[in-house]
Scaffold this motif. Sequence first.
Motif, PDB file in Angstrom:
ATOM      1  N   THR A 116     -53.602   3.034  95.257  1.00  0.00           N
ATOM      2  CA  THR A 116     -53.696   2.063  96.351  1.00  0.00           C
ATOM      3  C   THR A 116     -52.324   1.550  96.778  1.00  0.00           C
ATOM      4  N   LEU A 145     -56.966   2.691 103.941  1.00  0.00           N
ATOM      5  CA  LEU A 145     -58.287   3.206 103.555  1.00  0.00           C
ATOM      6  C   LEU A 145     -58.456   4.658 103.978  1.00  0.00           C
ATOM      7  N   ALA A 365     -64.212   4.932  95.650  1.00  0.00           N
ATOM      8  CA  ALA A 365     -64.881   3.675  96.011  1.00  0.00           C
ATOM      9  C   ALA A 365     -64.151   2.479  95.402  1.00  0.00           C
ATOM     10  N   ILE A 366     -63.726   2.611  94.146  1.00  0.00           N
ATOM     11  CA  ILE A 366     -62.982   1.518  93.499  1.00  0.00           C
ATOM     12  C   ILE A 366     -61.650   1.296  94.212  1.00  0.00           C
ATOM     13  N   PHE A 368     -61.026   1.854  97.333  1.00  0.00           N
ATOM     14  CA  PHE A 368     -61.355   1.137  98.571  1.00  0.00           C
ATOM     15  C   PHE A 368     -61.434  -0.365  98.309  1.00  0.00           C
ATOM     16  N   LEU A 369     -62.137  -0.725  97.237  1.00  0.00           N
ATOM     17  CA  LEU A 369     -62.327  -2.144  96.913  1.00  0.00           C
ATOM     18  C   LEU A 369     -60.989  -2.817  96.629  1.00  0.00           C
ATOM     19  N   VAL A 370     -60.130  -2.163  95.836  1.00  0.00           N
ATOM     20  CA  VAL A 370     -58.823  -2.738  95.501  1.00  0.00           C
ATOM     21  C   VAL A 370     -57.976  -2.903  96.757  1.00  0.00           C
ATOM     22  N   THR A 371     -57.985  -1.885  97.622  1.00  0.00           N
ATOM     23  CA  THR A 371     -57.218  -1.961  98.868  1.00  0.00           C
ATOM     24  C   THR A 371     -57.675  -3.140  99.720  1.00  0.00           C
ATOM     25  N   TRP A 372     -58.980  -3.323  99.819  1.00  0.00           N
ATOM     26  CA  TRP A 372     -59.523  -4.427 100.607  1.00  0.00           C
ATOM     27  C   TRP A 372     -59.167  -5.778  99.993  1.00  0.00           C
ATOM     28  N   LEU A 373     -59.276  -5.893  98.668  1.00  0.00           N
ATOM     29  CA  LEU A 373     -58.977  -7.164  98.003  1.00  0.00           C
ATOM     30  C   LEU A 373     -57.519  -7.561  98.149  1.00  0.00           C
ATOM     31  N   CYS A 443     -60.468  -7.154  84.522  1.00  0.00           N
ATOM     32  CA  CYS A 443     -61.650  -6.745  85.298  1.00  0.00           C
ATOM     33  C   CYS A 443     -61.980  -5.285  85.045  1.00  0.00           C
TER      34      CYS A 443
END
Length: 627
Positions: A116, A145, A365-366, A368-373, A443
């Motif tokens: 990321t 993304l 998918a993980i 994606f989540l880290v990039t968004w956070l 986490c």
Amino acid sequence: MAKQHPGPHAQATDQQHGQRWWRVMCLTGLDYFSTLGYQPGIAALAAGLLSPIATIVLVAVTLLGALPVYRRVAQESPHGEGSIAMLERLLSFWKGKLFVLALLGFAATDFLITITLSAADATAHLVENPHLTKALSGHQVLITLLLVALLGAVFLKGFSEAIGVAVVLVAVYLTLNVVVVAVGLWHVVTAPSVITDWTHALSVEHGNPIVMIGVALVVFPKLALGLSGFETGVAVMPHIEGDPDDTEDRPTGRIRGARKLLTTAAVIMSCFLITTSFITTLLIPADDFKAGGPANGRALAYLAHHYLGNAFGSVYDLSTIAILWFAGASAMAGLLNLMPRYLPRYGMAPHWARAVRPMVLVLTAIAFLVTWLFDANVDKQGGAYATGVLVLITSAAIAVTIAARAARQHRWTIGFAIIAAVFVYTTVINIAERPDGVKIGACFIAGIVLVSLASRLARAFELRVTDVQLDEVAERFVRDTAHRTIRFIATKPATRDLAEYRDKVHQIRADNDIPVEDDLVFVEVTVLDPSDFEAELKVRGEVLHDRYRVLTLEHSSVPNALAAILLHVRDTTGQLPHIYFEWTEGSPFAQFLRFFLFGQGEVAPVTREVLREAEPDRARRPRVHVG
């Protein structure tokens, strides 16, 4: 301990001819060298005017600390397992498994944040390019993304010829960096006032050189990103070509090549770290490094555009974007090799975790989540990345210290212990100043542990035996009963005296109306490491007190071992064996926990359940009797 299972990419590589060590160095260099894209800017933000001095401290730690540690790791784990496997060998039972899961959490932090962060920095180089700023500004998260998705798509299609691509990317990228560094040094040398202004500012801000060095020692943990790449360097060892006379147990040529790889990469990177921190600190205004500034996350690209023009700068941007994106590919390959080595073997991942494509989807998918956070922000992810890197290096330093002590190498033990202490200090300081890194790592650890335990529960009733090995006496017992009804008594040995076996035979015959003329064979299971999931079943036969035949089994779980020997006997003899149990006293829930944690508990119903899952055909299923 169960045999190590390599990851899918490692398996494919082991079956092919190896590559020259310098070519493999380019593969690990995707991760290591690509940090030049953001390291100088992060160093300038963290250390300010002291960036070159703090970087020299970082280089000293690299060459005198991390490099000797990982040269030893390469010797101790030449098949790409890394320091985690070294520590796994030192710890057993559940404490060892949980420790490995914690390290895997930090490894996941390291590799996933590599994906990321590298994609985010590639986006920064793309967006800040003068030709593209207006069109792409404000779309950093979306672009990042898309880069992560493209990376996942490459792995879904198949990741081949990676080393050839890596050689080209690294060669081009390092060549362009040599040009930028040379031009930067030229501008520094030809403008003496730049150096005098810098030294004067240092004196005003920090006083004397001793204070400067002291502050640099305190600040350098913030520059820990420059240490990334060593764990990857060990992970790619299976790709390295060995000597013709190398064996699986003693791959001398591969180890020698890995050491050359690690040393050469560390020396090249050290030279670049020092020179780039020097020119960026002296030639770029401090405010330009801050968030939103033109040099934020792209200090060398800033110099390339400023001194060599937008045409060269765009070529440099393109090269940087390519190697940063491919560094994510290197990290993805590392994860796909690392996770299947441990989690499925622990029973802590479903069977599909050994397959590449499902794992790619999960990891993407993980990411994606880290990039968004983190809003695709390089600075925000630096703490988490540094924490993952430092925890892995610290664990490696501790592992080689223990290995040197076990080998009675006193000087190396002292040296590695000092290095370990330095990395412990660095890790603690980094965590104290940037706790978000350890929070992200926690986490990942919590996620891995929870998923692992849920998977272990779901897979608890699998057969869990990789192979059944009978000694000569045990094979004779099985052959002798092949032409009549085969009856086993499951028993937990205590004193193993004559009275114990005699009383047990009388009780089982009475409870189950077994005729006196029918033969009975005792089966006793010794639990070795109940935290192991898959293991080989070793069966030893013996005759006790000149009359009682006993099969002694060694495995990680009593019910699974009994089910495995029953199925083996059925397949070997063609007869359906019978096994006889006593009911166990106590709460069923407590007995299940004993089975889950210690491989024992209420054996009879669990053995029957394991048999039911292993053999759906009831007519072919061994008979279980409980009295």
